[in-house]
Design a protein around this motif. Structure first.
Motif, PDB file in Angstrom:
ATOM      1  N   SER A   1       1.178  -1.278  -0.089  1.00  0.00           N
ATOM      2  CA  SER A   1      -0.190   0.413  -0.700  1.00  0.00           C
ATOM      3  C   SER A   1       0.641   1.137  -0.272  1.00  0.00           C
ATOM      4  CB  SER A   1      -1.121   0.029   1.228  1.00  0.00           C
ATOM      5  OG  SER A   1      -1.686  -0.945   1.031  1.00  0.00           O
ATOM      6  N   THR A   2       1.438   1.219   0.730  1.00  0.00           N
ATOM      7  CA  THR A   2       3.023   2.158   0.720  1.00  0.00           C
ATOM      8  C   THR A   2       3.337   1.991  -0.559  1.00  0.00           C
ATOM      9  OG1 THR A   2       3.088   2.273   2.825  1.00  0.00           O
ATOM     10  CG2 THR A   2       4.546   3.563   1.517  1.00  0.00           C
ATOM     11  N   VAL A   3       3.948   1.614  -1.187  1.00  0.00           N
ATOM     12  CA  VAL A   3       4.570   1.691  -2.575  1.00  0.00           C
ATOM     13  C   VAL A   3       3.353   2.089  -4.086  1.00  0.00           C
ATOM     14  CG1 VAL A   3       5.412   0.319  -4.576  1.00  0.00           C
ATOM     15  CG2 VAL A   3       6.322  -0.594  -1.956  1.00  0.00           C
ATOM     16  N   ALA A   4       1.952   1.403  -3.358  1.00  0.00           N
ATOM     17  CA  ALA A   4       0.815   2.200  -4.403  1.00  0.00           C
ATOM     18  C   ALA A   4       1.698   3.511  -4.323  1.00  0.00           C
ATOM     19  CB  ALA A   4      -0.323   1.341  -3.862  1.00  0.00           C
ATOM     20  N   GLN A   5       0.890   3.971  -2.812  1.00  0.00           N
ATOM     21  CA  GLN A   5       0.884   5.385  -3.240  1.00  0.00           C
ATOM     22  C   GLN A   5       1.891   6.162  -3.355  1.00  0.00           C
ATOM     23  OE1 GLN A   5      -1.968   7.491  -1.023  1.00  0.00           O
ATOM     24  NE2 GLN A   5      -0.608   8.960  -2.069  1.00  0.00           N
ATOM     25  N   MET A   6       3.513   5.328  -3.015  1.00  0.00           N
ATOM     26  CA  MET A   6       4.492   6.373  -3.717  1.00  0.00           C
ATOM     27  C   MET A   6       4.017   6.505  -5.496  1.00  0.00           C
ATOM     28  SD  MET A   6       7.811   4.403  -1.604  1.00  0.00           S
ATOM     29  CE  MET A   6       7.449   4.488  -0.324  1.00  0.00           C
ATOM     30  N   PHE A   7       3.511   5.438  -5.969  1.00  0.00           N
ATOM     31  CA  PHE A   7       3.550   5.636  -7.409  1.00  0.00           C
ATOM     32  C   PHE A   7       1.835   6.808  -7.577  1.00  0.00           C
ATOM     33  CE2 PHE A   7       5.010   1.603  -7.774  1.00  0.00           C
ATOM     34  CZ  PHE A   7       5.554   0.993  -8.974  1.00  0.00           C
ATOM     35  N   ALA A   8       0.814   6.672  -6.913  1.00  0.00           N
ATOM     36  CA  ALA A   8       0.150   7.895  -7.310  1.00  0.00           C
ATOM     37  C   ALA A   8       1.201   9.356  -7.333  1.00  0.00           C
ATOM     38  CB  ALA A   8      -0.842   7.270  -6.574  1.00  0.00           C
ATOM     39  N   GLU A   9       2.124   9.363  -6.033  1.00  0.00           N
ATOM     40  CA  GLU A   9       2.246  10.982  -6.052  1.00  0.00           C
ATOM     41  C   GLU A   9       2.910  11.287  -6.547  1.00  0.00           C
ATOM     42  OE1 GLU A   9       4.731  10.088  -2.166  1.00  0.00           O
ATOM     43  OE2 GLU A   9       2.273   9.883  -0.790  1.00  0.00           O
ATOM     44  N   LEU A  10       3.761   9.840  -7.911  1.00  0.00           N
ATOM     45  CA  LEU A  10       4.488   9.920  -9.069  1.00  0.00           C
ATOM     46  C   LEU A  10       3.642  10.358 -10.223  1.00  0.00           C
ATOM     47  CD1 LEU A  10       7.400   7.894  -8.333  1.00  0.00           C
ATOM     48  CD2 LEU A  10       7.655  10.356  -8.055  1.00  0.00           C
ATOM     49  N   GLY A  11       2.302  10.973  -9.785  1.00  0.00           N
ATOM     50  CA  GLY A  11       1.027  10.785 -11.102  1.00  0.00           C
ATOM     51  C   GLY A  11       0.496   9.366 -11.494  1.00  0.00           C
ATOM     52  N   VAL A  12       0.828   8.536 -11.201  1.00  0.00           N
ATOM     53  CA  VAL A  12       1.113   7.398 -12.353  1.00  0.00           C
ATOM     54  C   VAL A  12      -0.419   6.849 -11.473  1.00  0.00           C
ATOM     55  CG1 VAL A  12       1.025   5.102 -12.775  1.00  0.00           C
ATOM     56  CG2 VAL A  12       3.133   6.742 -12.519  1.00  0.00           C
ATOM     57  N   PRO A  13      -1.462   6.649 -12.541  1.00  0.00           N
ATOM     58  CA  PRO A  13      -3.022   6.250 -11.891  1.00  0.00           C
ATOM     59  C   PRO A  13      -2.730   4.723 -11.573  1.00  0.00           C
ATOM     60  CG  PRO A  13      -3.102   7.027 -14.027  1.00  0.00           C
ATOM     61  CD  PRO A  13      -1.186   7.165 -13.798  1.00  0.00           C
ATOM     62  N   VAL A  14      -3.139   4.825  -9.801  1.00  0.00           N
ATOM     63  CA  VAL A  14      -3.240   3.159  -9.526  1.00  0.00           C
ATOM     64  C   VAL A  14      -4.871   2.794  -9.471  1.00  0.00           C
ATOM     65  CG1 VAL A  14      -2.143   2.122  -7.364  1.00  0.00           C
ATOM     66  CG2 VAL A  14      -1.076   3.791  -8.377  1.00  0.00           C
TER      67      VAL A  14
END
Length: 198
Positions: free
Chosen positions: A18-31
């Motif tokens: 979940s933490t890593v998914a949030q990191m992707f989202a913070e970089l603008g990647v739709p999750v």
């Protein structure tokens, strides 16, 4: 029309997915978060409430599915679990399809799917990233969760493919047994690699 590169994100319990998914989202990647979709579908006014109530009477109410009551009905009962999955999985697939259409113009999207290998979903993504940490870190994180018991942890692990096998089958491994900054750097590097292929 080119479609986005779909990265499947998975990992065993307590690995920091979940933490890593949030990191992707913070970089603008739709999750696309499969668990969040399930919560939405089973929440207040969720579209699966009628079907779940019909299959498991007394497990839903004003607030949606009573997760404890439903869990008690399906936990350890393979036939009941299969009936529940037959209701939930097609609905989640519909949500995933809608998400894909909504983000068709993106270079990269992430499907956050906890049981990706277990359910054979790896065929629906272009590559798989497994979030992983050492077993001591995993145990520490899991037992910090409210209501977690050794029995519950053992039952969850039994449903999951072992971490070593997931790592072996993954295209990318994201280590979360290090500092959060190191993990964030690894995610940033992977996004760069997948959105700007050489």
């Amino acid at each position: 029309m080119s479609h986005p590169f779909i990265l499947g994100l998975t990992g065993s319990i307590g690995m920091g997915k979940s933490t890593v998914a949030q990191m992707f989202a913070e970089l603008g990647v739709p999750v696309f978060d499969a668990d969040a979709a399930v919560h939405r579908l089973q929440g207040p006014q969720g579209r699966l409430l009628g079907a779940i109530e019909a299959a498991f009477p007394g497990t839903t109410g004003q607030g949606g599915v009573d997760r404890a009551a439903l869990g008690a009905r399906v936990f350890g009962d393979a036939e009941a679990m299969a009936r529940l999955e037959a209701i939930v999985h097609p609905a989640v697939a519909d949500e995933r399809e809608a998400f894909l259409i909504e983000h068709a113009g993106q270079k990269l999207i992430v499907f956050d799917i906890p049981l990706l290998f277990e359910k054979g979903t790896q065929d629906r993504v272009d590559a798989v990233a497994v979030v992983s940490a050492d077993s001591d870190t995993q145990r520490r994180r899991v037992f910090a969760r409210p209501g977690m018991t050794p029995e519950k942890f053992a039952a969850i692990l039994e449903r999951q493919i072992p971490d070593a096998e997931k790592r072996a089958r993954a295209d990318y491994v994201i280590d979360t047994g290090c500092s959060i900054e190191q993990t964030r750097e690894a995610v940033r590097d992977l996004v760069g690699k997948l959105t700007n292929p050489r």
